[in-house]
Scaffold this motif. Structure first.
Motif, mmCIF file in Angstrom:
data_model
loop_
_atom_site.group_PDB
_atom_site.id
_atom_site.type_symbol
_atom_site.label_atom_id
_atom_site.label_comp_id
_atom_site.label_asym_id
_atom_site.label_seq_id
_atom_site.Cartn_x
_atom_site.Cartn_y
_atom_site.Cartn_z
ATOM 1 N N GLU B 120 3.089 -19.642 11.803
ATOM 2 C CA GLU B 120 2.579 -18.648 12.749
ATOM 3 C C GLU B 120 3.561 -18.428 13.903
ATOM 4 O O GLU B 120 3.790 -17.287 14.320
ATOM 5 C CB GLU B 120 1.222 -19.141 13.279
ATOM 6 N N ILE B 121 4.132 -19.514 14.432
ATOM 7 C CA ILE B 121 5.005 -19.363 15.607
ATOM 8 C C ILE B 121 6.449 -19.093 15.210
ATOM 9 O O ILE B 121 7.295 -18.869 16.075
ATOM 10 C CB ILE B 121 4.928 -20.595 16.536
ATOM 11 N N GLY B 122 6.768 -19.104 13.917
ATOM 12 C CA GLY B 122 8.147 -18.832 13.483
ATOM 13 C C GLY B 122 9.110 -19.928 13.889
ATOM 14 O O GLY B 122 10.239 -19.674 14.323
ATOM 15 N N LEU B 123 8.671 -21.176 13.735
ATOM 16 C CA LEU B 123 9.473 -22.312 14.216
ATOM 17 C C LEU B 123 10.824 -22.424 13.513
ATOM 18 O O LEU B 123 11.841 -22.688 14.158
ATOM 19 C CB LEU B 123 8.677 -23.616 14.053
ATOM 20 N N ASN B 124 10.842 -22.220 12.196
ATOM 21 C CA ASN B 124 12.100 -22.425 11.460
ATOM 22 C C ASN B 124 13.211 -21.513 11.973
ATOM 23 O O ASN B 124 14.363 -21.935 12.098
ATOM 24 C CB ASN B 124 11.890 -22.207 9.964
ATOM 25 N N ASP B 125 12.860 -20.260 12.271
ATOM 26 C CA ASP B 125 13.865 -19.332 12.792
ATOM 27 C C ASP B 125 14.352 -19.773 14.168
ATOM 28 O O ASP B 125 15.537 -19.702 14.472
ATOM 29 C CB ASP B 125 13.284 -17.912 12.880
ATOM 30 N N ALA B 126 13.397 -20.218 14.997
ATOM 31 C CA ALA B 126 13.775 -20.669 16.339
ATOM 32 C C ALA B 126 14.698 -21.887 16.254
ATOM 33 O O ALA B 126 15.685 -21.985 16.988
ATOM 34 C CB ALA B 126 12.523 -21.004 17.157
ATOM 35 N N LEU B 127 14.407 -22.807 15.346
ATOM 36 C CA LEU B 127 15.264 -23.979 15.174
ATOM 37 C C LEU B 127 16.640 -23.567 14.663
ATOM 38 O O LEU B 127 17.667 -24.082 15.121
ATOM 39 C CB LEU B 127 14.610 -24.986 14.222
#
Lengths: 215, 511
Positions: B120-127
Motif C-alpha cells: 500500500e505504501i510503496g515501500l520497495n520503490d522508496a527503498l
C-alpha cells in the motif's frame, strides 16, 4: 506535535460521534461460540489429531515410551540423516538408540548457514491441537531456538499423548504463554501460489514427522 | 504492466481491457472457483461459524471504538518487551522511517515477508530510491517481482499467472536477481516451488534485516502475529538481526484470547485450510533467539479518515482474507489490476476510495466496480456489509458532502461526470409527477420504436457502451392494464380512470 499525538488526535476526532465510555466495556463481545467442536474421549482426540496431521501431509507414527528411542533412531536412519540438531533439554533417553549420527547441539552461536548443512532436527512440543492438526512450539528446552526447526529439511517432533493434546484452538491458547516466541505448525511447508493448487514443501522443513508417544 | 499503480485509468477502462484477455480470464476463473469450493467445505466443518463471525465483528468494532486506547496499550507492551514503536501519519512518513532504520544498520539488502501494508505504501520503490534492494520472499510476490508486474490478489498476488507463464518468468529473470533457475525447469508447481526454494535460500541465509507486516497485534501483551504457508515468513522473522514490522493501526486486537476467534476465521476464509502451515507470534525480542532489534511502525495513511465515516468505517474490520475476491463475479472477470491499488476486489472497492479519497477518475470509479450482488458480504468473516458501503460511497461521489482528508473535515463537490445522471433523474422525477406527460411520452416511444438506435447519442453514449438500450414494448403497461382490466372508456386515456387497483391510476383520477 509528534506524529503519535497527531494520529491519536485524529482517532479521537473521528470517533466524536460515538459517545464513548472512558475505557472499553467488558462484555462487548458475545463469546457464545464453541470451546470444542464435537464430543470425544482422549483416544478419539488423539485419533483426530493424527488424521488431521496426515491430511496436511505430515507423516504420523505412534509409539510407547519404551519404543520411542528405537523408533526415532529408525526414522533418522531411514532418512539417511548423518547430522541431527538436538535442543539442550531433549530427554537424553529419546536419542539413546542413535548410531553413527553426529549430534549438533542447539546454541546461540549456531548460524543459519551451519544449520543448512544439517540433515534433521528432533524436538518435543508445547501443545498439539486435534481439530486443526497443529503442533505448537514455544522454544522450550526440548524444542530449542526457532531457527533449528526451520532451516533443516526434516523435522521429527514428539507429542506426549494425551497430556500435550488439546481439542481446539481456544484450549491451546489458554495453555500458551504469549511472552514466549511461538511457532504453530500444521503440516510441512506448503504453497498455493501457483493456480491455487496446494504444493507441499517450500522454505520450511519439507518433511514433517510426528511421533505420538503414549506411556 | 509496470510496477506502479499511479496514473492508471478508471476501472471501466482497465476492466474493459482485462476482459478481452482470454488467458487472464481462464486463469482467474480456474483459481477463484477452486478456492471458492474449498472455502465452503472448510467453513461447513464448524457448526458455530456464524457465532465466530459475529464475535469477530464485535471484537473489531470494539477495537475501532477504542482505537486510541488500544494503540497506547500496545505501544507500552511492545516497548516493555524490548521493541521500539514508530508512528507514521502517511505513506511517505512510513517509508522514510523504514528507510532510515535500514540505513542505520548499514545494510543495502532486506528480505520481506508478504505484506499488504508495505504494498500500500510503496515501500520497495522508496527503498530502491535509497539504494536498498528489497527481496520479496513469498512465492507469489517473487513471481510478481521477477516479472516486473503488480499484485492482483490479496492472498495470491500472482493469481493472474498460470504455471507456464511462471516457468517463463523464472527462467528469464531469476539469474538477474540471484541464483538462476535450474536448467530445463518444467512447469510443474512442485518444480517451480523447488526453484524458488533454491533461489531464495541464499538470500535468507545472509539476510541481516527482515521486513514484515502483521496479521494481528495484541494490545494486552504486545505480541505480533504473522500467518503464512511457505516458511518464508519464519525465515524473515527469525534469521535476521533486525526486524522491522510495518502494520496498519487497525490491526490491533485487545487480548490474547481474541486470537481464538481470528485463528479460526482467517485460515478457513483465506486458504480454506483448518489451519495454515505456519503461524509465528513474537513479543518484542527474545534473548539469543531471533532478531536482537525489533521496530514496529504503526501506519495511519488514511485509516483515521476512514474511521471518521460512520458507514464506511466498517471496512477497517477487514482481516485481508480475500474471500470476497474469490466469490466476486466482477473480480473474476476483470482481474485485480483494474482496481488500481494493492487492495483489489470488493474490499478494495470500498477501502481504496476511503484510504486515498475519490479525487482521481480511478478512485471515483471504484464504488461502481460491483453488481451489488452481496456474495462478498455473505462470505466476509467479519461481516463487512460491502454493498452498503459501496452504495454509500456512490452517493458521496455523485452528491458530494463532508468527508475527512488527512485529519481535516472538507466538503466534496458533486462529481462532474455525473451531471447527465442527475439531469436524467430530475427529468424522471418530473415525468413521474406528471402522468399525462408520462403517458404521452410512453405512447410516442412505442409508436417510434422501430427507429430507436441500439446505442444512445451524446451523454447517453457512455451508458450504452456496456449495455443495449432496453427494447420499448408496443404498448405500455398502463395502457395494457386500462385496455384489459380498466372500466369504460379508459382506453382512450382521457384521464377518467377509476383507480381499479394501481396507485398511479387512482392518483391520476384525483387530478
Amino acid at each position: 506535535m509528534s506524529t503519535r499525538d497527531q494520529v491519536l488526535g485524529r482517532i479521537r476526532r473521528a470517533l466524536a460521534d460515538a459517545q464513548r465510555e472512558a475505557a472499553p466495556a467488558r462484555g462487548a463481545v458475545d463469546r457464545g461460540y464453541l470451546r470444542v467442536h464435537g464430543h470425544r474421549d482422549a483416544a478419539q482426540t488423539a485419533d483426530l489429531l493424527a488424521e488431521n496431521l496426515a491430511d496436511y501431509r505430515a507423516i504420523v507414527h505412534r509409539a510407547t515410551g519404551d519404543e520411542l528411542p528405537g523408533r526415532l533412531a529408525g526414522l533418522l536412519a531411514a532418512r539417511g540423516a548423518r547430522r541431527v540438531v538436538v535442543p539442550p533439554g531433549l530427554p537424553e533417553r529419546w536419542l539413546a538408540a542413535l548410531q553413527d549420527v553426529e549430534r549438533v547441539p542447539d546454541s546461540a552461536g549456531l548460524t543459519a548457514r551451519e544449520l543448512d548443512a544439517v540433515d534433521s532436527v528432533v524436538t518435543g512440543c508445547a501443545v498439539a491441537i486435534a481439530e486443526t492438526g497443529t503442533i505448537v512450539l514455544d522454544a522450550g528446552p526440548d524444542q530449542g531456538r526457532r531457527r533449528i526447526t526451520l532451516v533443516p529439511d526434516h523435522h521429527v517432533v514428539v507429542v506426549r499423548v494425551p497430556e500435550q493434546v488439546v481439542d481446539s484452538v481456544p484450549q491451546a491458547l489458554e495453555r500458551l504463554d504469549p511472552v514466549r516466541p511461538l511457532t504453530w505448525i500444521s503440516g510441512p511447508s506448503a504453497t498455493s501460489d501457483i493456480e491455487l493448487d496446494r504444493v507441499e514443501g517450500v522454505h520450511g522443513p519439507r518433511t514433517l514427522e510426528v511421533v505420538l508417544v503414549t506411556d | 504492466m509496470s510496477g506502479t499503480y499511479l496514473g492508471m485509468p478508471a476501472f471501466p477502462v482497465a476492466a474493459g481491457e482485462a476482459v478481452r484477455d482470454t488467458t487472464l480470464r481462464g486463469n482467474l476463473r480456474h483459481a477463484t472457483h477452486t478456492i471458492r469450493d474449498k472455502r465452503a467445505r472448510a467453513v461447513a466443518e464448524l457448526d458455530d461459524w456464524q457465532q465466530l463471525r459475529a464475535a469477530g465483528k464485535q471484537i473489531k468494532d470494539d477495537v475501532l471504538r477504542h482505537l486510541d486506547h488500544y494503540l497506547v496499550r500496545l505501544e507500552e507492551a511492545v516497548t516493555t518487551a524490548g521493541g521500539t514503536v514508530h508512528w507514521a501519519a502517511d505513506a511517505d512518513e512510513a517509508n522514510r522511517i523504514v528507510t532510515d532504520l535500514v540505513r542505520a544498520t548499514g545494510e543495502t539488502e532486506v528480505v520481506k515477508v508478504k505484506s499488504m501494508a508495505t504494498q500500500e505504501i510503496g515501500l520497495n520503490d522508496a527503498l530502491a530510491e535509497a539504494g536498498i534492494t528489497a527481496y520479496e520472499t513469498d512465492l507469489a510476490e517473487l513471481i510478481v517481482q521477477l516479472g516486473d508486474d503488480l499484485p492482483s490478489h490479496i492472498l495470491v498476488p500472482a493469481i493472474h499467472r498460470n504455471r507456464s507463464e511462471i516457468r517463463d518468468i523464472f527462467t528469464d529473470a531469476m539469474g538477474r536477481w540471484g541464483r538462476p533457475a535450474p536448467e530445463g525447469l518444467s512447469d510443474s508447481p512442485a518444480e517451480l516451488a523447488e526453484a524458488a526454494r533454491l533461489h531464495l535460500r541464499e538470500k535468507f541465509l545472509r539476510a541481516k534485516v527482515g521486513i514484515s507486516g502483521a496479521n494481528f497485534m495484541i494490545a494486552e501483551t504486545g505480541t505480533l502475529v504473522v500467518v503464512e504457508s511457505e516458511g518464508n515468513g519464519r525465515m524473515c522473522l527469525t534469521l535476521p538481526e533486525t526486524l522491522i514490522s510495518v502494520v496498519g493501526i487497525e490491526k490491533v486486537l485487545p487480548s490474547w484470547q481474541d486470537l481464538e476467534v481470528f485463528l479460526q476465521l482467517l485460515p478457513r476464509s483465506s486458504t480454506a485450510e483448518r489451519m495454515n502451515p505456519y503461524t509465528s507470534t513474537w513479543t518484542g525480542t527474545t534473548d539469543e533467539d531471533g532478531p536482537r532489534t525489533f521496530h514496529l511502525v504503526l501506519v495511519d495513511n488514511g485509516r483515521t479518515d476512514t474511521l471518521a465515516d460512520e458507514v464506511g468505517r466498517q471496512a477497517l474490520r477487514c482481516i485481508r482474507c480475500s474471500a470476497c475476491l474469490n466469490v466476486c463475479p466482477v473480480y473474476e472477470r476483470a482481474g485485480g489490476h483494474a482496481y488500481g491499488s494493492a487492495y483489489p476486489g470488493p474490499i478494495g472497492a470500498i477501502l481504496t476510495p476511503q484510504l486515498r479519497g475519490t479525487d482521481t477518475a480511478l478512485d471515483a470509479s471504484l464504488p461502481y466496480a460491483s453488481s451489488l450482488c452481496g456474495a462478498c458480504y455473505e462470505v466476509c468473516p467479519v461481516a463487512i456489509d460491502i454493498p452498503e458501503v459501496l452504495v454509500h460511497l456512490r452517493e458521496r461521489v455523485v452528491q458530494g458532502g463532508e468527508v475527512t482528508r488527512a485529519g481535516n473535515r472538507v466538503t466534496l463537490r458533486p462529481a462532474k461526470g455525473h451531471a447527465a445522471e442527475r439531469a436524467a433523474m430530475r427529468a424522471a422525477r418530473w415525468a413521474l409527477d406528471h402522468p399525462a406527460a408520462l403517458r404521452a411520452g410512453q405512447r410516442l416511444a412505442s409508436r417510434t420504436r422501430r427507429f430507436h438506435p441500439r446505442r444512445l447519442p451524446g451523454p447517453g453514449k457512455a451508458w450504452t457502451d456496456t449495455r443495449d438500450v432496453p427494447a420499448v414494448p408496443a404498448e405500455s403497461f398502463r395502457d395494457w392494464w386500462q385496455r384489459t382490466r380498466g372500466t369504460g372508456a379508459a382506453a382512450t386515456g382521457s384521464g377518467t380512470g377509476t383507480g381499479t387497483g394501481t396507485g398511479i391510476e387512482s392518483r391520476e383520477g384525483t387530478k
